[in-house]
Write a protein that holds these residues in place. Sequence first.
Motif, PDB file in Angstrom:
ATOM      1  N   ARG A 203     -47.778  -1.704 -43.493  1.00 44.54           N
ATOM      2  CA  ARG A 203     -49.010  -1.798 -42.706  1.00 44.54           C
ATOM      3  C   ARG A 203     -49.072  -3.142 -41.995  1.00 44.54           C
TER       4      ARG A 203
ATOM      5  N   ASP B  36     -50.954   9.343 -46.045  1.00 44.33           N
ATOM      6  CA  ASP B  36     -50.516   7.972 -45.749  1.00 44.33           C
ATOM      7  C   ASP B  36     -49.280   7.988 -44.836  1.00 44.33           C
TER       8      ASP B  36
ATOM      9  N   THR C 291     -52.371   1.168 -59.139  1.00 45.46           N
ATOM     10  CA  THR C 291     -51.304   2.143 -58.873  1.00 45.46           C
ATOM     11  C   THR C 291     -50.785   1.959 -57.457  1.00 45.46           C
TER      12      THR C 291
ATOM     13  N   ASN D 132     -54.987  -3.053 -40.348  1.00 48.47           N
ATOM     14  CA  ASN D 132     -55.561  -3.247 -41.687  1.00 48.47           C
ATOM     15  C   ASN D 132     -56.320  -4.565 -41.788  1.00 48.47           C
TER      16      ASN D 132
ATOM     17  N   ARG E 120     -50.103   8.934 -51.829  1.00 49.29           N
ATOM     18  CA  ARG E 120     -51.471   9.331 -51.491  1.00 49.29           C
ATOM     19  C   ARG E 120     -51.384  10.218 -50.254  1.00 49.29           C
TER      20      ARG E 120
ATOM     21  N   CYS F  74     -45.108   1.912 -48.364  1.00 45.35           N
ATOM     22  CA  CYS F  74     -45.640   2.006 -46.991  1.00 45.35           C
ATOM     23  C   CYS F  74     -45.834   0.628 -46.363  1.00 45.35           C
TER      24      CYS F  74
ATOM     25  N   HIS G 149     -59.153  -0.292 -50.760  1.00 40.48           N
ATOM     26  CA  HIS G 149     -58.134  -1.047 -50.016  1.00 40.48           C
ATOM     27  C   HIS G 149     -57.193  -1.819 -50.932  1.00 40.48           C
ATOM     28  N   LEU G 150     -55.952  -1.922 -50.460  1.00 37.44           N
ATOM     29  CA  LEU G 150     -54.878  -2.466 -51.305  1.00 37.44           C
ATOM     30  C   LEU G 150     -55.159  -3.881 -51.814  1.00 37.44           C
TER      31      LEU G 150
ATOM     32  N   PHE H   9     -49.101   3.642 -54.447  1.00 42.57           N
ATOM     33  CA  PHE H   9     -49.009   5.057 -54.072  1.00 42.57           C
ATOM     34  C   PHE H   9     -47.655   5.384 -53.450  1.00 42.57           C
TER      35      PHE H   9
ATOM     36  N   TYR I 245     -62.313  10.991 -40.547  1.00 43.03           N
ATOM     37  CA  TYR I 245     -62.722   9.635 -40.163  1.00 43.03           C
ATOM     38  C   TYR I 245     -62.141   9.273 -38.795  1.00 43.03           C
TER      39      TYR I 245
HETATM   40  N1  UFG Z   1     -52.293   1.491 -51.564  1.00 42.57           N
HETATM   41  C1  UFG Z   1     -51.749   1.575 -52.818  1.00 42.57           C
HETATM   42  N2  UFG Z   1     -52.591   1.557 -53.891  1.00 42.57           N
HETATM   43  C2  UFG Z   1     -53.940   1.465 -53.765  1.00 42.57           C
HETATM   44  C3  UFG Z   1     -54.492   1.379 -52.460  1.00 42.57           C
HETATM   45  C4  UFG Z   1     -53.636   1.395 -51.389  1.00 42.57           C
HETATM   46  O1  UFG Z   1     -50.549   1.663 -52.989  1.00 42.57           O
HETATM   47  O2  UFG Z   1     -54.637   1.483 -54.782  1.00 42.57           O
HETATM   48  C5  UFG Z   1     -51.402   1.509 -50.410  1.00 42.57           C
HETATM   49  C6  UFG Z   1     -51.677   2.682 -49.488  1.00 42.57           C
HETATM   50  O3  UFG Z   1     -50.997   3.823 -49.922  1.00 42.57           O
HETATM   51  C7  UFG Z   1     -51.184   2.135 -48.148  1.00 42.57           C
HETATM   52  C8  UFG Z   1     -51.454   0.636 -48.251  1.00 42.57           C
HETATM   53  O4  UFG Z   1     -51.639   0.360 -49.636  1.00 42.57           O
HETATM   54  O5  UFG Z   1     -49.818   2.331 -48.050  1.00 42.57           O
HETATM   55  C9  UFG Z   1     -52.726   0.217 -47.536  1.00 42.57           C
HETATM   56  O6  UFG Z   1     -53.786   1.056 -47.956  1.00 42.57           O
HETATM   57  P1  UFG Z   1     -55.307   0.770 -47.627  1.00 42.57           P
HETATM   58  O7  UFG Z   1     -56.105   1.838 -48.305  1.00 42.57           O
HETATM   59  O8  UFG Z   1     -55.631  -0.651 -47.944  1.00 42.57           O
HETATM   60  O9  UFG Z   1     -55.392   0.911 -46.050  1.00 42.57           O
HETATM   61  P2  UFG Z   1     -54.925   2.134 -45.129  1.00 42.57           P
HETATM   62  O10 UFG Z   1     -53.715   1.685 -44.374  1.00 42.57           O
HETATM   63  O11 UFG Z   1     -54.843   3.406 -45.860  1.00 42.57           O
HETATM   64  O12 UFG Z   1     -56.218   2.299 -44.186  1.00 42.57           O
HETATM   65  C10 UFG Z   1     -56.551   1.366 -43.196  1.00 42.57           C
HETATM   66  C11 UFG Z   1     -58.062   1.302 -43.059  1.00 42.57           C
HETATM   67  C12 UFG Z   1     -58.613   2.625 -42.633  1.00 42.57           C
HETATM   68  C13 UFG Z   1     -57.929   3.081 -41.389  1.00 42.57           C
HETATM   69  C14 UFG Z   1     -56.449   3.065 -41.567  1.00 42.57           C
HETATM   70  C15 UFG Z   1     -55.781   3.345 -40.263  1.00 42.57           C
HETATM   71  O13 UFG Z   1     -58.632   0.943 -44.281  1.00 42.57           O
HETATM   72  O14 UFG Z   1     -59.986   2.512 -42.384  1.00 42.57           O
HETATM   73  O15 UFG Z   1     -55.999   1.787 -41.990  1.00 42.57           O
HETATM   74  O16 UFG Z   1     -54.645   4.084 -40.484  1.00 42.57           O
HETATM   75  F1  UFG Z   1     -58.317   4.342 -41.096  1.00 42.57           F
END
Ligand code: UFG
Length: 328
Positions: free
Chosen positions: A225, A289, A210, A175, A286, A223, A194-195, A212, A146
């Motif tokens: 963000r 991450d 869950t 985010n 996950r 983590c 998304h969280l 992660f 991506y």
């Molecule tokens: N998380 C959980 N449980 C879940 C979902 C997420 O603990 O069920 C955690 C993730 O591990 C992470 C945080 O919540 O630490 C945020 O996760 P998201 O999936 O909401 O977002 P991300 O930071 O992984 O991803 C975002 C955008 C992506 C982009 C990325 C850039 O959604 O499109 O930032 O690094 F690529």
Amino acid sequence: MTVSARKRILVTGGAGYIGSNTTLQLLDAGYDVVVVDNLSRGHREAVDPARLRVVNLLDTEGLVRVMSEAPVDAVIHFAAYIAVGESMKVPELYFHNNVAGSLSLFTAMIRTGIKKLVFSSTAAVYGMPERVPILETEPYAPVNAYGESKVMVEKMLQWFDQIHGLRSICLRYFNAAGADPAGRVGESHEPETHLIPLLFRAVRTGVPVTLFGDDYATPDGTCIRDYVHVTDLASAHILAVEALSAGRPSAGYNAGTGRGFSVKEVLQAVEEVVGCAVPHSIGPRREGDPPLLVANSDRLQQDLAWVPRYSDITTIVKTGWAWELRKN
Ligand code: UFG
């Protein structure tokens, strides 16, 4: 903000989450808007039917037809697949839709003489940066297909500027979260990864979410963000269109707040807003991450006079929760 000449903006992916929020804000600001979306992941009900053109990005001729309906001042290009996990299972989908689709769009723009573009990019172009807050000078180092697809488009745009004079502003979102404060549009991904929406779902259904991993080298082990309100992201796009109109050269900007929240802090903010506990469990990390992703967005604030107004975590969660209740 009003636009005297009612400039027409073409928004790709305007039926999606950030695209639909930006479309409404453009209309509020007095712009004329035409939306191109193939509705593969967007929502028909998020767009005024009179403005919607159901066209696939890969259909260059179809795009040229839309661009020829009336003069288009600038394009805001949201349409893309965004699921990091999916991109690591079927990368071809990401290179086809995100890269080839963008190439088709830029080809149509050149053919119709449109020379201003705002592009939805992502923090994922930086991968796992060592220096945080992240500056725009950090090198491209994506760790998933991506992020790579977005890097490829950013690089393509540099050549389109040099060769065709197509100027662009790439906004690298951190985010995106929250919903339109007026409750008109919000986040509805399927499947949702998304969280914040997953925390809401756990509250509604009682099925635990869950978390992660809680063994990262961060203060509470989860983590961190940089959550930025979708309304603030939308306003960054409008400022970017205005900056291009004023002659600003091509650039890439981080769009975040400079303030990070851990997964547990977000969970706590949700509990405070909804007034009850969020059922959750701690699971393994996950894959892919990064522990800490926070933007330095000084450049966006200085160059484009961007001021995030809604990006405090309570407003993000409150507007998101109101949308969650309305949607269900
Ligand atoms: N998380 C959980 N449980 C879940 C979902 C997420 O603990 O069920 C955690 C993730 O591990 C992470 C945080 O919540 O630490 C945020 O996760 P998201 O999936 O909401 O977002 P991300 O930071 O992984 O991803 C975002 C955008 C992506 C982009 C990325 C850039 O959604 O499109 O930032 O690094 F690529």
